[in-house]
Design a protein around this motif. Structure first.
Motif, short mmCIF file in Angstrom:
data_model
loop_
_atom_site.label_atom_id
_atom_site.label_comp_id
_atom_site.label_asym_id
_atom_site.label_seq_id
_atom_site.Cartn_x
_atom_site.Cartn_y
_atom_site.Cartn_z
N ALA A 87 0.83 -1.20 0.00
CA ALA A 87 0.00 0.00 0.00
C ALA A 87 0.87 1.25 0.00
O ALA A 87 0.59 2.21 -0.73
CB ALA A 87 -0.93 -0.01 1.20
N ALA A 88 1.92 1.25 0.80
CA ALA A 88 2.81 2.41 0.86
C ALA A 88 3.50 2.63 -0.49
O ALA A 88 3.62 3.77 -0.96
CB ALA A 88 3.84 2.22 1.96
N ASP A 89 3.96 1.55 -1.12
CA ASP A 89 4.63 1.66 -2.41
C ASP A 89 3.71 2.23 -3.49
O ASP A 89 4.18 2.90 -4.42
CB ASP A 89 5.14 0.29 -2.87
N HIS A 90 2.41 1.97 -3.38
CA HIS A 90 1.45 2.44 -4.38
C HIS A 90 0.76 3.74 -3.95
O HIS A 90 -0.08 4.25 -4.70
CB HIS A 90 0.40 1.37 -4.66
N GLY A 91 1.07 4.22 -2.77
CA GLY A 91 0.47 5.47 -2.32
C GLY A 91 -1.02 5.40 -2.11
O GLY A 91 -1.74 6.38 -2.32
N THR A 92 -1.52 4.23 -1.70
CA THR A 92 -2.95 4.06 -1.51
C THR A 92 -3.27 3.82 -0.05
O THR A 92 -2.41 3.35 0.72
CB THR A 92 -3.48 2.89 -2.36
N ASP A 93 -4.50 4.13 0.34
CA ASP A 93 -4.93 3.86 1.71
C ASP A 93 -6.00 2.76 1.75
O ASP A 93 -6.67 2.58 2.76
CB ASP A 93 -5.45 5.12 2.39
N GLU A 94 -6.16 2.02 0.63
CA GLU A 94 -7.13 0.93 0.62
C GLU A 94 -6.66 -0.18 -0.30
O GLU A 94 -6.21 0.08 -1.43
CB GLU A 94 -8.52 1.42 0.16
N LEU A 95 -6.78 -1.41 0.16
CA LEU A 95 -6.48 -2.59 -0.63
C LEU A 95 -7.73 -3.45 -0.76
O LEU A 95 -8.46 -3.66 0.20
CB LEU A 95 -5.38 -3.43 0.03
N LEU A 96 -7.96 -3.94 -1.98
CA LEU A 96 -9.00 -4.92 -2.25
C LEU A 96 -8.34 -6.29 -2.19
O LEU A 96 -7.52 -6.63 -3.05
CB LEU A 96 -9.59 -4.71 -3.64
N VAL A 97 -8.68 -7.08 -1.19
CA VAL A 97 -8.01 -8.36 -0.98
C VAL A 97 -8.83 -9.48 -1.62
O VAL A 97 -10.01 -9.67 -1.29
CB VAL A 97 -7.81 -8.63 0.52
N ASN A 98 -8.17 -10.20 -2.52
CA ASN A 98 -8.79 -11.33 -3.21
C ASN A 98 -8.18 -12.62 -2.66
O ASN A 98 -6.98 -12.84 -2.77
CB ASN A 98 -8.55 -11.21 -4.72
N THR A 99 -9.01 -13.46 -2.05
CA THR A 99 -8.54 -14.71 -1.45
C THR A 99 -9.25 -15.88 -2.09
O THR A 99 -10.48 -15.91 -2.15
CB THR A 99 -8.78 -14.71 0.07
N LEU A 100 -8.48 -16.85 -2.57
CA LEU A 100 -9.01 -18.04 -3.22
C LEU A 100 -8.62 -19.27 -2.43
O LEU A 100 -7.43 -19.51 -2.20
CB LEU A 100 -8.48 -18.16 -4.65
N THR A 101 -9.60 -20.05 -2.01
CA THR A 101 -9.35 -21.33 -1.35
C THR A 101 -10.40 -22.33 -1.84
O THR A 101 -11.50 -21.95 -2.21
CB THR A 101 -9.44 -21.23 0.18
N ALA A 102 -10.02 -23.61 -1.84
CA ALA A 102 -10.97 -24.64 -2.23
C ALA A 102 -12.06 -24.82 -1.19
O ALA A 102 -13.22 -25.08 -1.52
CB ALA A 102 -10.24 -25.96 -2.47
N ASP A 103 -11.71 -24.68 0.08
CA ASP A 103 -12.66 -24.82 1.18
C ASP A 103 -13.12 -23.43 1.62
O ASP A 103 -12.30 -22.61 2.05
CB ASP A 103 -11.98 -25.54 2.35
N PRO A 104 -14.42 -23.14 1.54
CA PRO A 104 -14.90 -21.81 1.94
C PRO A 104 -14.54 -21.44 3.37
O PRO A 104 -14.34 -20.26 3.67
CB PRO A 104 -16.41 -21.93 1.76
N ALA A 105 -14.42 -22.42 4.26
CA ALA A 105 -14.08 -22.12 5.65
C ALA A 105 -12.68 -21.52 5.76
O ALA A 105 -12.44 -20.64 6.60
CB ALA A 105 -14.19 -23.39 6.50
#
Length: 325
Positions: free
Chosen positions: A282-300
């Motif tokens: 975030a600091a390197d891109h000068g942003t104060d918000e990240l959209l986090v994309n998480t992929l797992t086979a098990d929803p838990a």
């Protein structure tokens, strides 16, 4: 000057795990949105993919409507609607209806994949008109919401960034797709915003990340993502493999080479490790918000990853009467 606290949001592609149906994946997305609604995340976006064995979200506007009804605090939207596939006026009408039902909570993120790119600028202008974002004007027949959706353009290059800035729209940079830093892209966006007389916004960065209670578990989940994406890049589009399947898999040399490239932009590890890497990103891109994309086979595992991230970043749970911003 102290940096503003980093905000985290969710980019959900409704991943389909092996031995899971698309319907189950969509229900898992609904469950995830409800799970993170009170954790302090800012927004929750759902993606659009077609003919994909790995992703279930083919109609993000419908899924967004369901999630808006099932949550109270998150801004909900799309990341994004593939605008060239549709009539621009209809897209705007759908999101005006969502915004009328859920004032102040709707984001309309649009991308230009899926059709002729040369039509995209004119389509965006038509969407803006129907949302009332061009000099406050709306067609007289348009049943618009009192608070229009927030318009976002999604992209991975400077052309998309400049276009967003020139329009005064918000911009999301797809770092997880490019495998290279996006500082120059976001700089182009901010310069275009300033040129349009609308400085101040920083843009957001979409990043793929996963964490778990132990380093070993986090690495298992990371290997699952790397195998899935390596196969996809090499022409084999499959559901997300489970850690057990990954352990039994014999990696080809091409898969191994591809995974090494993909590893550069996948943020994985313990919550402390992921916190450090995301903060630096975030600091390197000068942003104060990240959209986090998480992929797992098990929803838990996906739910747990977002829970651990909220704890690591000390996100503040919203008050019961809080209004999304």
């Amino acid at each position: 000057m102290d940096r503003a606290p980093l905000r985290l949001s969710v980019l959900d592609q409704s991943p389909i795990g092996e031995d899971q149906s698309a319907a189950e994946a969509l229900r898992a997305s609904a469950g995830l949105a409800q799970s993170v609604d009170t954790l302090g995340y800012t927004r929750y976006w759902v993606a659009e993919h077609h003919n994909s064995p790995g992703f279930a979200g083919t109609a993000p506007e419908i899924l967004a409507g369901q999630l808006l009804a099932a949550t109270r605090h998150l801004r909900v939207g799309t990341g994004g609607v593939l605008l060239p596939r549709y009539r621009a006026a209809k897209v705007a009408e759908v999101f005006n209806v969502l915004a009328a039902l859920h004032p102040g909570r709707v984001d309309l993120g649009i991308g230009r994949a899926g059709g002729p790119a040369d039509r995209f600028p004119a389509q965006v202008e038509e969407v803006r008109l129907h949302l009332g974002l061009i000099d406050g004007r709306r067609p007289e027949t348009d049943q618009s919401a009192p608070v229009p959706p927030q318009l976002w353009l999604l992209g991975a290059g400077t052309n998309s960034a400049r276009h967003a800035g020139q329009l005064g729209a918000s911009f999301a940079y797809a770092y997880f797709l490019t495998h290279k830093p996006g500082g120059p892209v976001l700089d182009a966006y901010r310069a275009a915003l300033a040129g349009a007389g609308q400085p101040g916004r920083r843009g957001v960065v979409a990043v793929r990340a996963v964490t778990a209670d132990t380093a070993a578990k986090a690495e298992e989940l990371a290997q699952s993502v790397l195998l899935w994406r390596s196969r996809k890049d090499l022409g084999q589009d499959l559901p997300l493999p489970s850690p057990a399947s990954v352990r039994a898999h014999r990696w080809s040399s091409l898969e191994t080479e591809r995974a090494a490239v993909l590893r550069r932009t996948l943020v994985a590890g313990t919550p402390e490790q992921v916190h450090a890497r995301l903060s630096a990103l975030a600091a390197d891109h000068g942003t104060d918000e990240l959209l986090v994309n998480t992929l797992t086979a098990d929803p838990a595992d996906r739910v747990r990853s977002y829970q651990l991230l909220a704890q690591a970043f000390q996100l503040t749970a919203p008050r019961p009467d809080a209004v999304p911003v």
